[in-house]
Structures are given as C-alpha cells and as structure tokens.
Design an enzyme around this catalytic site. Structure first.
Site, PDB file in Angstrom:
ATOM      1  N   SER A 211       0.837  -1.194   0.000  1.00 47.76           N
ATOM      2  CA  SER A 211       0.000   0.000   0.000  1.00 47.76           C
ATOM      3  C   SER A 211       0.872   1.244   0.000  1.00 47.76           C
ATOM      4  CB  SER A 211      -0.856  -0.025   1.265  1.00 47.76           C
ATOM      5  OG  SER A 211      -1.458   1.221   1.491  1.00 47.76           O
TER       6      SER A 211
ATOM      7  N   TYR B 230      -1.942  -1.001  10.872  1.00 44.87           N
ATOM      8  CA  TYR B 230      -2.201  -1.567   9.538  1.00 44.87           C
ATOM      9  C   TYR B 230      -0.995  -1.323   8.628  1.00 44.87           C
ATOM     10  CZ  TYR B 230      -3.694  -1.713   4.703  1.00 44.87           C
ATOM     11  OH  TYR B 230      -3.742  -1.975   3.365  1.00 44.87           O
TER      12      TYR B 230
ATOM     13  N   LYS C 259       2.007  -3.913   6.759  1.00 48.28           N
ATOM     14  CA  LYS C 259       2.453  -3.947   5.351  1.00 48.28           C
ATOM     15  C   LYS C 259       3.969  -3.775   5.274  1.00 48.28           C
ATOM     16  CE  LYS C 259      -1.525  -4.465   3.383  1.00 48.28           C
ATOM     17  NZ  LYS C 259      -1.856  -5.782   2.836  1.00 48.28           N
TER      18      LYS C 259
HETATM   19  P1  NAD Z   1     -11.100  -6.844   1.269  1.00 51.25           P
HETATM   20  O1  NAD Z   1     -11.315  -6.823   2.744  1.00 51.25           O
HETATM   21  O2  NAD Z   1     -12.249  -6.578   0.387  1.00 51.25           O
HETATM   22  O3  NAD Z   1     -10.440  -8.230   0.839  1.00 51.25           O
HETATM   23  C1  NAD Z   1      -9.584  -8.961   1.694  1.00 51.25           C
HETATM   24  C2  NAD Z   1     -10.075 -10.406   1.702  1.00 51.25           C
HETATM   25  O4  NAD Z   1      -9.213 -11.171   2.548  1.00 51.25           O
HETATM   26  C3  NAD Z   1     -11.501 -10.550   2.240  1.00 51.25           C
HETATM   27  O5  NAD Z   1     -12.250 -11.304   1.316  1.00 51.25           O
HETATM   28  C4  NAD Z   1     -11.318 -11.281   3.555  1.00 51.25           C
HETATM   29  O6  NAD Z   1     -12.420 -12.129   3.834  1.00 51.25           O
HETATM   30  C5  NAD Z   1     -10.031 -12.055   3.309  1.00 51.25           C
HETATM   31  N1  NAD Z   1      -9.257 -12.396   4.514  1.00 51.25           N
HETATM   32  C6  NAD Z   1      -8.870 -11.571   5.515  1.00 51.25           C
HETATM   33  N2  NAD Z   1      -8.163 -12.254   6.428  1.00 51.25           N
HETATM   34  C7  NAD Z   1      -8.101 -13.544   6.003  1.00 51.25           C
HETATM   35  C8  NAD Z   1      -7.517 -14.734   6.529  1.00 51.25           C
HETATM   36  N3  NAD Z   1      -6.886 -14.756   7.700  1.00 51.25           N
HETATM   37  N4  NAD Z   1      -7.649 -15.887   5.826  1.00 51.25           N
HETATM   38  C9  NAD Z   1      -8.314 -15.902   4.645  1.00 51.25           C
HETATM   39  N5  NAD Z   1      -8.894 -14.809   4.114  1.00 51.25           N
HETATM   40  C10 NAD Z   1      -8.792 -13.643   4.781  1.00 51.25           C
HETATM   41  O7  NAD Z   1      -9.907  -5.820   0.964  1.00 51.25           O
HETATM   42  P2  NAD Z   1      -9.386  -5.238  -0.425  1.00 51.25           P
HETATM   43  O8  NAD Z   1      -9.731  -3.801  -0.478  1.00 51.25           O
HETATM   44  O9  NAD Z   1      -9.778  -6.123  -1.526  1.00 51.25           O
HETATM   45  O10 NAD Z   1      -7.821  -5.315  -0.171  1.00 51.25           O
HETATM   46  C11 NAD Z   1      -7.053  -6.418  -0.621  1.00 51.25           C
HETATM   47  C12 NAD Z   1      -5.626  -6.232  -0.182  1.00 51.25           C
HETATM   48  O11 NAD Z   1      -5.120  -4.997  -0.711  1.00 51.25           O
HETATM   49  C13 NAD Z   1      -5.451  -6.134   1.331  1.00 51.25           C
HETATM   50  O12 NAD Z   1      -4.258  -6.797   1.689  1.00 51.25           O
HETATM   51  C14 NAD Z   1      -5.318  -4.642   1.578  1.00 51.25           C
HETATM   52  O13 NAD Z   1      -4.571  -4.370   2.735  1.00 51.25           O
HETATM   53  C15 NAD Z   1      -4.586  -4.192   0.325  1.00 51.25           C
HETATM   54  N6  NAD Z   1      -4.818  -2.779   0.005  1.00 51.25           N
HETATM   55  C16 NAD Z   1      -6.110  -2.320  -0.079  1.00 51.25           C
HETATM   56  C17 NAD Z   1      -6.326  -0.971  -0.350  1.00 51.25           C
HETATM   57  C18 NAD Z   1      -7.732  -0.421  -0.399  1.00 51.25           C
HETATM   58  O14 NAD Z   1      -7.890   0.789  -0.216  1.00 51.25           O
HETATM   59  N7  NAD Z   1      -8.751  -1.227  -0.647  1.00 51.25           N
HETATM   60  C19 NAD Z   1      -5.242  -0.114  -0.568  1.00 51.25           C
HETATM   61  C20 NAD Z   1      -3.956  -0.631  -0.488  1.00 51.25           C
HETATM   62  C21 NAD Z   1      -3.757  -1.981  -0.195  1.00 51.25           C
HETATM   63  C1  WQD Z   2      -9.520   9.826   1.068  1.00 56.54           C
HETATM   64  C2  WQD Z   2      -9.721  11.315   1.296  1.00 56.54           C
HETATM   65  C3  WQD Z   2      -9.974  11.897   3.620  1.00 56.54           C
HETATM   66  C4  WQD Z   2     -13.766   9.795   4.187  1.00 56.54           C
HETATM   67  C5  WQD Z   2      -6.894   4.794   3.149  1.00 56.54           C
HETATM   68  C6  WQD Z   2      -5.818   4.115   3.930  1.00 56.54           C
HETATM   69  C7  WQD Z   2      -4.718   3.659   3.014  1.00 56.54           C
HETATM   70  C8  WQD Z   2      -5.270   2.820   1.865  1.00 56.54           C
HETATM   71  C9  WQD Z   2      -6.411   3.471   1.189  1.00 56.54           C
HETATM   72  C10 WQD Z   2      -5.091   0.497   2.395  1.00 56.54           C
HETATM   73  C11 WQD Z   2      -8.932  11.852   2.491  1.00 56.54           C
HETATM   74  C12 WQD Z   2     -11.240  12.194   2.853  1.00 56.54           C
HETATM   75  C13 WQD Z   2     -12.618  10.321   3.646  1.00 56.54           C
HETATM   76  C14 WQD Z   2     -14.803  10.677   4.586  1.00 56.54           C
HETATM   77  C15 WQD Z   2     -13.476  12.536   3.847  1.00 56.54           C
HETATM   78  N1  WQD Z   2      -5.759   1.559   2.317  1.00 56.54           N
HETATM   79  N2  WQD Z   2     -12.468  11.660   3.475  1.00 56.54           N
HETATM   80  N3  WQD Z   2     -14.608  12.014   4.394  1.00 56.54           N
HETATM   81  O1  WQD Z   2      -7.145   7.836   3.930  1.00 56.54           O
HETATM   82  O2  WQD Z   2      -6.247   8.187   1.574  1.00 56.54           O
HETATM   83  O3  WQD Z   2      -6.339   5.924   2.499  1.00 56.54           O
HETATM   84  O4  WQD Z   2      -7.397   3.888   2.153  1.00 56.54           O
HETATM   85  O5  WQD Z   2      -3.921   0.337   2.234  1.00 56.54           O
HETATM   86  O6  WQD Z   2      -3.818   2.940   3.800  1.00 56.54           O
HETATM   87  O7  WQD Z   2      -5.302   5.039   4.888  1.00 56.54           O
HETATM   88  O8  WQD Z   2      -8.451   7.015   1.902  1.00 56.54           O
HETATM   89  O9  WQD Z   2     -10.803   7.050   1.222  1.00 56.54           O
HETATM   90  O10 WQD Z   2     -10.259   7.123   3.684  1.00 56.54           O
HETATM   91  O11 WQD Z   2      -9.781   9.117   2.275  1.00 56.54           O
HETATM   92  O12 WQD Z   2     -13.332  13.745   3.708  1.00 56.54           O
HETATM   93  O13 WQD Z   2     -15.839  10.252   5.108  1.00 56.54           O
HETATM   94  O14 WQD Z   2     -11.101  11.552   1.623  1.00 56.54           O
HETATM   95  O15 WQD Z   2      -9.713  12.892   4.575  1.00 56.54           O
HETATM   96  O16 WQD Z   2      -8.530  13.146   2.160  1.00 56.54           O
HETATM   97  P1  WQD Z   2      -7.012   7.353   2.551  1.00 56.54           P
HETATM   98  P2  WQD Z   2      -9.904   7.505   2.286  1.00 56.54           P
END
Ligand code: NAD
Ligand code: WQD
Length: 342
Positions: free
Chosen positions: A124, A148, A152
């Site tokens: 991330s 979190y 990572k």
């Molecule tokens: P999500 O929660 O929709 O998907 C994660 C999946 O992993 C879920 O289906 C959950 O049931 C499964 N899971 C969790 N723990 C588990 C375990 N112990 N065993 C088996 N399954 C398990 O999340 P997402 O948004 O699809 O994110 C996927 C990956 O990408 C995550 O690792 C997340 O940290 C990373 N990521 C997400 C974002 C974002 O904003 N969505 C941003 C950067 C990185």
């Molecule tokens: C985006 C913008 C908020 C909600 C997070 C995690 C990051 C990654 C992605 C996993 C910001 C603003 C938000 C609301 C708002 N996840 N906001 N009102 O914080 O950039 O990233 O998700 O790896 O680790 O930190 O994403 O969508 O929460 O916020 O004003 O109700 O929207 O302040 O500027 P963020 P976000």
C-alpha cells in the site's frame, strides 16, 4: 498456469479474478469470508462465464492452507488476504498483527513447503507515511503511522529477507494508491460492512440515500481547494496491474517493487462533483475537522510500472464515478439481498 488468490472474494481480489479468468489462467481462491462473501465469486464466474475453484479457509489455520496446495499444483500466489481498516487497526492492533503477519507467515511456510516461490503481495502507498514531496517514487523513504501500515511494512521487509536467504523466490511488492470504482458490469464492487471508512463508498451511499451526508475531513490543507488530494485508481486498472506483473515474476526478477497509481491527484470536492455528475444526485456534505492521521496529499509516480511492466492506468475519473454509481445503484445493500428476496 494456475494462480492461488488469497482474499480472492474481497474487493480487489474479485476484480483480479475476473481479469485472470479472462486471460485464461486457472484460478484457485482461498478466503475465510471475514470481510466478503461467496456471492462475489458467483458473480465473478457469471461475468466471465468461467469456473474457479474456491476454498473457505483461514490463513491462520496451516492445515487448511496445506489442503489447497495438496489439491492443486500452484504456479504463483497473489496474496490479498488481510484486514485493512486503518482506524480499527489502531484500536485492535494485536488482531491486525496476528491476522496480517501470522497469516502471511503461514502462507509463506506453505509456499516454501510445496516449492511455490512466485508471489505478488498487496502492499500500500501507506508505507510511504507522510511523504516530503510528490509524486512518490518507489525509492522514497518508508515509515508506518498505524498498525495496519506497519503490518504492510513488516511484511515487505520479511519478503526481502526471504529472498536474501533463497534466491529461488520471485516477489512483487505492489503498492496500491486509492482503489475505487467497480467492474463495468455492476456485478461486483466494494461492499463495506457497516459505516464505510473510505471516501468513495461513503459518497455513493449518500448518493443512493443510505446515509444523510458526507463529512469532508478538513478544508484547510495546503492543496488547491483545501481538501485532501489522493491518487484514485480504478479497481479494474489495478487488477490489470497484477496480470501484467505475472509474466515479470516468471522471468526470475527477485524482489521487484511497483507503485500502482495513476499519477493524478483529485481532491475530496472533485470526487463529490464527479459522483454528482455520474449519479445526477446532489451529494449533501459538511466540512468538519481534519481526520487524525490524514495527510494533505498523496499521488504516485507510476512510471516504473509503465517502463518495466508495460502497465498504466487508462480509466478516467468519469469512469471511476460512473462504475461506482452503477454498482451502488444496482446493489444498494451490496451483496446482501434486499429484504423479502431469498
Ligand atoms: P477486502 O477486505 O475486500 O479483501 C480482503 C479479503 O481477505 C476478504 O475477502 C477477507 O475475507 C479475506 N481475509 C482476511 N483475512 C483472512 C484470513 N486470515 N484468511 C483468509 N482470508 C482472509 O480488501 P481489499 O480492499 O480487496 O484489499 C485487498 C488487499 O489490498 C489487502 O491486503 C489490503 O490491505 C490491500 N490494500 C487495499 C487498499 C484499499 O484501499 N482497498 C489499498 C492498499 C492496499
Ligand atoms: C480519502 C480522502 C480523507 C472519508 C486509506 C488508507 C490507506 C489505503 C487506502 C489500504 C482523504 C477524505 C474520507 C470521509 C473525507 N488503504 N475523506 N470524508 O485515507 O487516503 O487511504 O485507504 O492500504 O492505507 O489510509 O483514503 O478514502 O479514507 O480518504 O473527507 O468520510 O477523503 O480525509 O482526504 P485514505 P480515504
């Protein structure tokens, strides 16, 4: 070629399964459905008209991981499974460290045991902490501001150590910026449980009438309109980034690191306007205090992925908003069936 997708029922995982099946990969999903449900996988199969194998299994339970590797000769693993809510990770850090770290260690041990040493890891942009300048390249210093993010960062370091110890491993660390949007069919999308933490699902639930108004967290940032700026990337572009990474992995590169973002930043107010345009609905919002821990801006330099993987995001802000709305409108309760329907 057979790919194991951990967390494949989740938001990014399900979109990646669609693109894998479209490219004729065999797909095996392992998910404990802690933040997803089987219906997303049914819909992946519906969209592609192809079958995948899936296991309801937990990465915290090593025998159930073994079971998958015994049943299938896996060529590479895409590891999405993990917990991802930043705020929750601050309240219950041990649960996050246990699930994300122990789960990953168990997966790596099984991969080692069954000699499967090709891995794509979901990292991330959060590993860049509060960056000093923009756009962010892969060489920027790394830090964590919450459990979190630290999970990572630690996994990235563990994977580097693993490669140092055994050069047979090939590992891609993909650092995602802000994934949004949904599959263009409207069949799969983001389905937050309870109140959404992230901006786009929150805005779209306001647009569809499930929530009264959005809180905009701060209008006094040093950004063009004072609201936070992020690099929002369409989830299908992100999924395609994984597809483009697989051939690279199979060329024995060792550890490779790529930002997956668009390189463009949009503000909170621009995202509101984008969804208003796509939905035809007025989005009610109020400006509130900054959310603790938020940074003013964050956007990627994604040129390394373009140069080395031939990948770049192609979908626009309009596409992101249109597809978010299409998913939300077709599935106001996410994957849950509306009351009265069985
Ligand atoms: P999500 O929660 O929709 O998907 C994660 C999946 O992993 C879920 O289906 C959950 O049931 C499964 N899971 C969790 N723990 C588990 C375990 N112990 N065993 C088996 N399954 C398990 O999340 P997402 O948004 O699809 O994110 C996927 C990956 O990408 C995550 O690792 C997340 O940290 C990373 N990521 C997400 C974002 C974002 O904003 N969505 C941003 C950067 C990185
Ligand atoms: C985006 C913008 C908020 C909600 C997070 C995690 C990051 C990654 C992605 C996993 C910001 C603003 C938000 C609301 C708002 N996840 N906001 N009102 O914080 O950039 O990233 O998700 O790896 O680790 O930190 O994403 O969508 O929460 O916020 O004003 O109700 O929207 O302040 O500027 P963020 P976000």
């Amino acid at each position: 070629m057979k790919i194991l997708v951990t967390g494949g029922a989740g938001y990014i995982g399900s979109h990646t399964c669609v693109e894998l099946l479209k490219e004729n990969y065999d797909v095996v999903v392992l998910d404990n459905f802690s933040n997803s449900c089987e219906e997303s996988l049914n819909r992946v199969q519906k969209i592609t008209d192809k079958k995948l194998s899936f296991y309801k299994a937990d990465l915290l339970d090593p025998p159930s991981i073994d079971h998958v590797f015994e049943d299938h000769k896996i060529d590479a693993v895409i590891h999405f499974a993990g917990l991802k809510a930043v705020g929750e990770s601050v309240s219950i850090p041990l649960k996050y460290y246990h699930n994300n770290l122990t789960g990953t260690f168990n997966l790596l041990s099984a991969m080692d045991k069954y000699t499967v040493k090709n891995l794509v890891f979901s990292s991330s942009a959060t590993v860049y902490g509060d960056p000093a300048s923009f756009p962010i390249t892969e060489k920027f210093p790394l830090s964590a501001t919450n459990p979190y993010g630290r999970s990572k960062l630690v996994i990235e370091e563990v994977l580097q150590d693993l490669y140092k110890s055994d050069k047979d491993w090939n590992i891609a660390l993909l650092r995602y910026f802000n994934p949004v949007g949904a599959h263009e069919s409207g069949e799969i999308g983001e389905d937050p449980q309870g109140l959404p933490n992230n901006l786009m699902p929150y805005i779209s639930q306001v647009a569809v009438g499930l929530l009264p108004r959005l809180k905009v967290f701060g209008k006094d940032y040093n950004t063009p309109d004072g609201t936070g700026v992020r690099d929002y990337i369409h989830v299908t572009d992100l999924a395609l980034g994984h597809i483009q990474t697989l051939p690279k992995l199979l060329s024995n590169p060792g550890v490779v690191i790529y930002n997956l973002g668009t390189g463009n930043g949009f503000s909170v107010l621009e995202m509101i306007k984008g969804l208003e345009k796509a939905s035809g609905q007025k989005i009610s919002y109020q400006i509130t205090d900054r959310r603790p821990g938020d940074i003013a801006a964050c956007f990627a330099d994604a040129t390394k992925a373009k140069k080395e993987l031939g990948w770049e995001a192609t979908k626009s802000l309009d596409d992101m908003c249109k597809d978010t709305w299409n998913w939300q409108k077709k599935n106001p309760q996410g994957y849950r069936k509306p009351a009265g329907e069985q």
